[in-house]
Write an enzyme that holds these catalytic residues in place. Structure first.
Site, PDB file in Angstrom:
ATOM      1  N   ASP A   7      51.409 -28.432 -10.952  1.00  0.00           N
ATOM      2  CA  ASP A   7      51.836 -27.165 -11.547  1.00  0.00           C
ATOM      3  C   ASP A   7      53.363 -27.130 -11.386  1.00  0.00           C
ATOM      4  O   ASP A   7      53.924 -27.927 -10.622  1.00  0.00           O
ATOM      5  CB  ASP A   7      51.152 -26.030 -10.764  1.00  0.00           C
ATOM      6  CG  ASP A   7      51.810 -24.701 -10.999  1.00  0.00           C
ATOM      7  OD1 ASP A   7      51.931 -24.315 -12.177  1.00  0.00           O
ATOM      8  OD2 ASP A   7      52.232 -24.046 -10.016  1.00  0.00           O
ATOM      9  N   ASP A   9      55.849 -23.748 -11.696  1.00  0.00           N
ATOM     10  CA  ASP A   9      56.372 -22.557 -10.998  1.00  0.00           C
ATOM     11  C   ASP A   9      55.646 -22.321  -9.677  1.00  0.00           C
ATOM     12  O   ASP A   9      54.429 -22.136  -9.661  1.00  0.00           O
ATOM     13  CB  ASP A   9      56.226 -21.316 -11.885  1.00  0.00           C
ATOM     14  CG  ASP A   9      57.129 -21.376 -13.096  1.00  0.00           C
ATOM     15  OD1 ASP A   9      58.199 -20.787 -13.058  1.00  0.00           O
ATOM     16  OD2 ASP A   9      56.744 -22.059 -14.074  1.00  0.00           O
TER      17      ASP A   9
END
Ligand code: M1P
Length: 233
Positions: A7, A9
């Site tokens: 991922d 953020d």
């Protein structure tokens, strides 16, 4: 060969911020001989701004909009389209009006390819307000409640929490787990939102359900990701 999925953020960068420059040098080098996939709710421009052109272009594949837009070494290879209808728009407008968070900014709906990003505070908020909203939301669980409502009352769409201020909304089933249609074999997955309701959850859940060889790293921040990479991989 092992597949590494990250991922962005909260995992490689602080939410909506640039990657730490030392981590960027480390990661640019680390990806070289590996199959590395980035899977984010965000769009291409924000991702490039945050992790830099070099990493974005040189990983195996980048899945933007939770996998609804796919880029392979700077070439666009897949796009899904998605728009919200007036019923969901009206529901979300009511959430903006009734939100107990008092400081409102513009850009509550951000149309992306195959995904709509929604926030009651508005994406045009300042960094200071973003940090304050995040703390407020941790206590008040506004975003979780909105997602729960959408997921219970709209059978064709799905919503999940990602980042600090917003939620990602897309066609039901078109969540981050869809990347596993392309990525076969063993997976090592790093994400900060693997709890139920988080936008990394569907991918983590599918890995478990499929009983494929995998390892999940639920990290608190990019620093933890970096530490794990240095020690284990
Ligand atoms: O990946 C999920 C989201 O992460 C960030 O969210 P926020 O702005 O709420 O911190 C952003 O990068 C957003 O675009 C993305 O959808």
């Amino acid at each position: 060969m092992t597949n590494y999925i990250f991922d962005i953020d909260g995992t490689l960068t602080p939410s909506r911020m640039k990657i730490n420059s030392n981590f960027e040098s480390f990661f640019s080098n680390w990806i070289k001989d590996k199959q590395v996939y980035l899977v984010t709710g965000s769009d291409k421009d924000k991702t490039v701004e945050q992790i830099g052109e070099n990493i974005w272009s040189n990983v195996t594949c980048v899945y933007q909009s939770c996998g609804n837009q796919v880029w392979k070494n700077t070439k666009l290879i897949k796009e899904n389209s998605f728009f919200i209808d007036s019923r969901i728009k009206n529901t979300l407008d009511t959430y903006i009006e009734k939100s107990e968070w008092k400081f409102k900014f513009d850009n509550n709906f951000e149309q992306r390819v195959g995904l709509v990003n929604f926030s009651t505070i508005g994406r045009n908020c300042t960094q200071e307000m973003r940090d304050k909203y995040y703390k407020w939301d941790l206590k008040n669980r506004e975003r979780e409640k909105i997602c729960e409502f959408i997921n219970t009352n709209f059978s064709n769409i799905e919503a999940s929490v990602g980042g600090q201020i917003s939620i990602d909304i897309y066609e039901r089933g078109k969540n981050k787990a869809q990347v596993l249609d392309d990525i076969l074999g063993e997976v090592i997955f790093f994400g900060d939102r693997m709890e139920i309701g988080g936008n990394d959850y569907p991918l983590a859940k599918r890995l478990i359900q499929e009983k494929r060889k995998h390892k999940l790293h639920k990290v608190k921040n990019p620093y933890e990701t970096w530490e794990i990479l240095k020690k284990k991989y």
